[in-house]
Design a protein around this motif. Structure first.
Motif, PDB file in Angstrom:
ATOM      1  N   PHE A  29       0.849  -1.189   0.000  1.00 45.31           N
ATOM      2  CA  PHE A  29       0.000   0.000   0.000  1.00 45.31           C
ATOM      3  C   PHE A  29       0.884   1.237   0.000  1.00 45.31           C
ATOM      4  CE2 PHE A  29      -2.638  -3.311   1.778  1.00 45.31           C
ATOM      5  CZ  PHE A  29      -3.812  -3.150   1.053  1.00 45.31           C
ATOM      6  N   LEU A  30       0.662   2.135  -0.964  1.00 44.08           N
ATOM      7  CA  LEU A  30       1.476   3.336  -1.102  1.00 44.08           C
ATOM      8  C   LEU A  30       0.884   4.521  -0.351  1.00 44.08           C
ATOM      9  CD1 LEU A  30       2.149   2.889  -4.909  1.00 44.08           C
ATOM     10  CD2 LEU A  30       3.603   2.168  -2.998  1.00 44.08           C
ATOM     11  N   ARG A  31      -0.451   4.537  -0.233  1.00 41.07           N
ATOM     12  CA  ARG A  31      -1.136   5.569   0.557  1.00 41.07           C
ATOM     13  C   ARG A  31      -2.553   5.094   0.810  1.00 41.07           C
ATOM     14  NH1 ARG A  31      -5.117   8.842  -0.920  1.00 41.07           N
ATOM     15  NH2 ARG A  31      -5.499   9.520  -3.039  1.00 41.07           N
ATOM     16  N   PRO A  32      -3.203   5.639   1.828  1.00 39.77           N
ATOM     17  CA  PRO A  32      -4.581   5.226   2.109  1.00 39.77           C
ATOM     18  C   PRO A  32      -5.554   5.793   1.079  1.00 39.77           C
ATOM     19  CG  PRO A  32      -3.859   6.873   3.689  1.00 39.77           C
ATOM     20  CD  PRO A  32      -2.675   6.557   2.829  1.00 39.77           C
ATOM     21  N   ILE A  33      -6.705   5.141   0.965  1.00 40.90           N
ATOM     22  CA  ILE A  33      -7.806   5.628   0.140  1.00 40.90           C
ATOM     23  C   ILE A  33      -8.788   6.326   1.074  1.00 40.90           C
ATOM     24  CG2 ILE A  33      -9.718   4.948  -1.353  1.00 40.90           C
ATOM     25  CD1 ILE A  33      -8.016   2.488  -2.145  1.00 40.90           C
ATOM     26  N   SER A  34      -9.166   7.540   0.716  1.00 41.58           N
ATOM     27  CA  SER A  34     -10.076   8.325   1.556  1.00 41.58           C
ATOM     28  C   SER A  34     -11.514   8.157   1.089  1.00 41.58           C
ATOM     29  CB  SER A  34      -9.704   9.813   1.494  1.00 41.58           C
ATOM     30  OG  SER A  34      -8.390  10.006   1.977  1.00 41.58           O
ATOM     31  N   VAL A  35     -12.446   8.308   2.022  1.00 41.98           N
ATOM     32  CA  VAL A  35     -13.861   8.288   1.675  1.00 41.98           C
ATOM     33  C   VAL A  35     -14.102   9.390   0.645  1.00 41.98           C
ATOM     34  CG1 VAL A  35     -16.197   8.669   2.539  1.00 41.98           C
ATOM     35  CG2 VAL A  35     -14.555   7.360   3.907  1.00 41.98           C
ATOM     36  N   GLY A  36     -14.776   9.047  -0.433  1.00 37.52           N
ATOM     37  CA  GLY A  36     -15.062  10.015  -1.488  1.00 37.52           C
ATOM     38  C   GLY A  36     -14.103   9.951  -2.652  1.00 37.52           C
ATOM     39  N   ASP A  37     -12.955   9.253  -2.494  1.00 39.25           N
ATOM     40  CA  ASP A  37     -12.031   9.091  -3.609  1.00 39.25           C
ATOM     41  C   ASP A  37     -12.669   8.220  -4.679  1.00 39.25           C
ATOM     42  OD1 ASP A  37     -10.013  10.547  -2.385  1.00 39.25           O
ATOM     43  OD2 ASP A  37      -8.790   8.798  -1.866  1.00 39.25           O
ATOM     44  N   GLU A  38     -12.371   8.513  -5.933  1.00 30.03           N
ATOM     45  CA  GLU A  38     -12.783   7.664  -7.054  1.00 30.03           C
ATOM     46  C   GLU A  38     -11.725   6.579  -7.215  1.00 30.03           C
ATOM     47  OE1 GLU A  38     -12.235   8.232 -11.661  1.00 30.03           O
ATOM     48  OE2 GLU A  38     -13.863   9.508 -10.923  1.00 30.03           O
ATOM     49  N   VAL A  39     -12.147   5.327  -7.173  1.00 28.07           N
ATOM     50  CA  VAL A  39     -11.219   4.191  -7.226  1.00 28.07           C
ATOM     51  C   VAL A  39     -11.351   3.490  -8.572  1.00 28.07           C
ATOM     52  CG1 VAL A  39     -10.572   1.995  -6.164  1.00 28.07           C
ATOM     53  CG2 VAL A  39     -11.395   3.867  -4.736  1.00 28.07           C
ATOM     54  N   SER A  40     -10.216   3.254  -9.237  1.00 28.33           N
ATOM     55  CA  SER A  40     -10.182   2.525 -10.509  1.00 28.33           C
ATOM     56  C   SER A  40      -9.234   1.348 -10.386  1.00 28.33           C
ATOM     57  CB  SER A  40      -9.707   3.439 -11.641  1.00 28.33           C
ATOM     58  OG  SER A  40     -10.584   4.532 -11.816  1.00 28.33           O
TER      59      SER A  40
END
Length: 95
Positions: free
Chosen positions: A27-38
């Protein structure tokens, strides 16, 4: 990642698959709520009954700017027959 990779290999295998391993995931960085994930999948390796797929996960902030890769990994799946046993991938049209 498993859903994206599993969908990719199930389409190539033209049937049921099961994930048997995940290699070198970081994992390079966390994913935040509201981020668009592809999720982006590419075939990494093909065996007699298995397929390995490289899956990259990218996110964009809510603003739509700054796409950034957050993780990647190689997932290996085995094709299954109707009895849940490994089946050969030879002869499957994978166009």
């Amino acid at each position: 990642m498993d859903l994206a990779g599993g969908t990719f290999v199930a389409q190539r295998a033209q049937g049921r698959v099961v994930t048997v391993s995940i290699d070198a995931m970081r994992f390079l960085r966390p994913i935040s709520v509201g981020d668009e994930v592809s999720c982006y999948c590419t075939l990494h390796e093909e065996g007699e009954t298995s397929l390995a797929v490289k899956v990259e996960i990218w996110v964009r902030e809510r603003s739509g700017r700054n796409p950034e890769k957050v993780t990647e990994g190689v997932l290996t799946s085995v094709a299954l027959d109707d009895d849940g046993k490994p089946r050969s991938l030879r002869g499957i049209n994978q166009s």
